[in-house]
Write an enzyme that holds these catalytic residues in place. Structure first.
Site, PDB file in Angstrom:
ATOM      1  N   GLU A  90       0.817  -1.224   0.000  1.00 32.60           N
ATOM      2  CA  GLU A  90       0.000   0.000   0.000  1.00 32.60           C
ATOM      3  C   GLU A  90       0.849   1.271   0.000  1.00 32.60           C
ATOM      4  OE1 GLU A  90      -4.049  -1.641   2.145  1.00 32.60           O
ATOM      5  OE2 GLU A  90      -2.338  -1.195   3.417  1.00 32.60           O
TER       6      GLU A  90
ATOM      7  N   ASP B 222     -11.752  -7.131  -2.655  1.00 30.10           N
ATOM      8  CA  ASP B 222     -12.553  -8.354  -2.477  1.00 30.10           C
ATOM      9  C   ASP B 222     -13.953  -7.951  -2.038  1.00 30.10           C
ATOM     10  OD1 ASP B 222     -10.654  -7.999   0.141  1.00 30.10           O
ATOM     11  OD2 ASP B 222     -12.699  -8.525   0.691  1.00 30.10           O
TER      12      ASP B 222
HETATM   13  N1  ADE Z   1      -9.000  -5.227   3.582  1.00 28.07           N
HETATM   14  C1  ADE Z   1      -9.232  -5.697   2.351  1.00 28.07           C
HETATM   15  N2  ADE Z   1     -10.241  -6.579   2.338  1.00 28.07           N
HETATM   16  C2  ADE Z   1     -10.669  -6.666   3.621  1.00 28.07           C
HETATM   17  C3  ADE Z   1     -11.659  -7.426   4.254  1.00 28.07           C
HETATM   18  N3  ADE Z   1     -12.428  -8.262   3.575  1.00 28.07           N
HETATM   19  N4  ADE Z   1     -11.813  -7.278   5.593  1.00 28.07           N
HETATM   20  C4  ADE Z   1     -11.040  -6.428   6.295  1.00 28.07           C
HETATM   21  N5  ADE Z   1     -10.061  -5.693   5.734  1.00 28.07           N
HETATM   22  C5  ADE Z   1      -9.886  -5.810   4.405  1.00 28.07           C
END
Ligand code: ADE
Length: 236
Positions: free
Chosen positions: A13, A201
């Site tokens: 990041e 995601d």
């Molecule tokens: N960062 C990226 N995806 C995430 C998720 N599903 N839960 C918590 N932090 C995240």
């Protein structure tokens, strides 16, 4: 003079930003390296804080106390909590709250997310930073940015029931692990902040598969938006 503190949890990041900035000095504090320099001509301090709310909070406090930053941006990846936000899309925080903070047992007056001593459940982001960040996001990925709430907790969210519970508790657009820690600490220091997140995601049963595949793409997209924000702030 504007000095932007930029905080990301993981190497992926912050690495693009570190590659693009001129680094004048590196200082190690509380286990993190703080990189001072300029990004797009703007004085910045970039730090990789590590994962979670406490790591974010302590690095924001150091940014305020030791580097006198005037503005703070938290950048990185997030899980989508809304059908319209697909992988690679962007979220700019209107505000940020905890989804795992609950003092309701002490007093029913406390709502989920509400930290005793604060009269709201969410910490508002700075209006000007929101509009600059939105413009920056649109310049990187036109038509794929939403402004709204960010929900943070010390959990990687990867189950449908967990995701649905967070949506009903918070009404947030995305979930991650550092935004509200950044927001609370920035607010207590009176420093304006904004969160810029790219979706990696869907925070459900597909998250474990998708996250490793899309983490890098999403993180780099976020870094592009943050660099564009720095460019805009430098022109103001
Ligand atoms: N960062 C990226 N995806 C995430 C998720 N599903 N839960 C918590 N932090 C995240």
């Amino acid at each position: 003079m504007t000095k932007l503190g930029i905080i990301g949890a993981m190497q992926v990041e912050v690495e693009t930003l570190l590659g693009e900035m001129t680094n004048q000095r590196t200082t190690r504090k509380a286990g993190s390296d703080f990189y001072e320099g300029t990004l797009e001509g703007l004085p910045v301090v970039v730090v990789q804080c590590g994962v979670g709310k406490v790591n974010a909070a302590l690095c924001v406090q150091i940014l305020c106390d030791c580097f006198q930053v005037t503005h703070i941006v938290n950048t990185g990846v997030a899980g989508s909590l809304c059908n319209e936000l697909d992988i690679g899309d962007l979220v700019i925080s209107r505000d940020a709250m905890y989804h795992d903070f609950d003092c309701g047992v002490i007093s029913p007056a406390y709502q989920v997310g509400q930290v005793p001593g604060f009269d709201t459940v969410a910490f508002p982001a700075d209006e000007k930073l929101i509009s600059y960040a939105f413009a920056a996001a649109e310049s990187v990925n036109p038509g794929h940015t939403r402004i709204g709430r960010v929900a943070s907790g010390d959990q990687f969210v990867c189950r449908k029931d967990q995701k649905e519970s967070i949506i009903s508790l918070t009404g947030a657009l995305c979930t991650e692990m550092e935004g509200a820690g950044t927001a609370q600490t920035a607010s207590r220091n009176g420093v304006p902040y904004v969160i810029i997140r790219a979706i990696s995601d869907k925070a459900d049963d597909s998250a474990e598969m998708d996250y490793p595949t899309f983490e890098t793409i999403a993180a780099h997209r976020c870094a592009q938006v943050t660099a564009s924000l720095a460019r805009q702030l430098n022109q103001k």
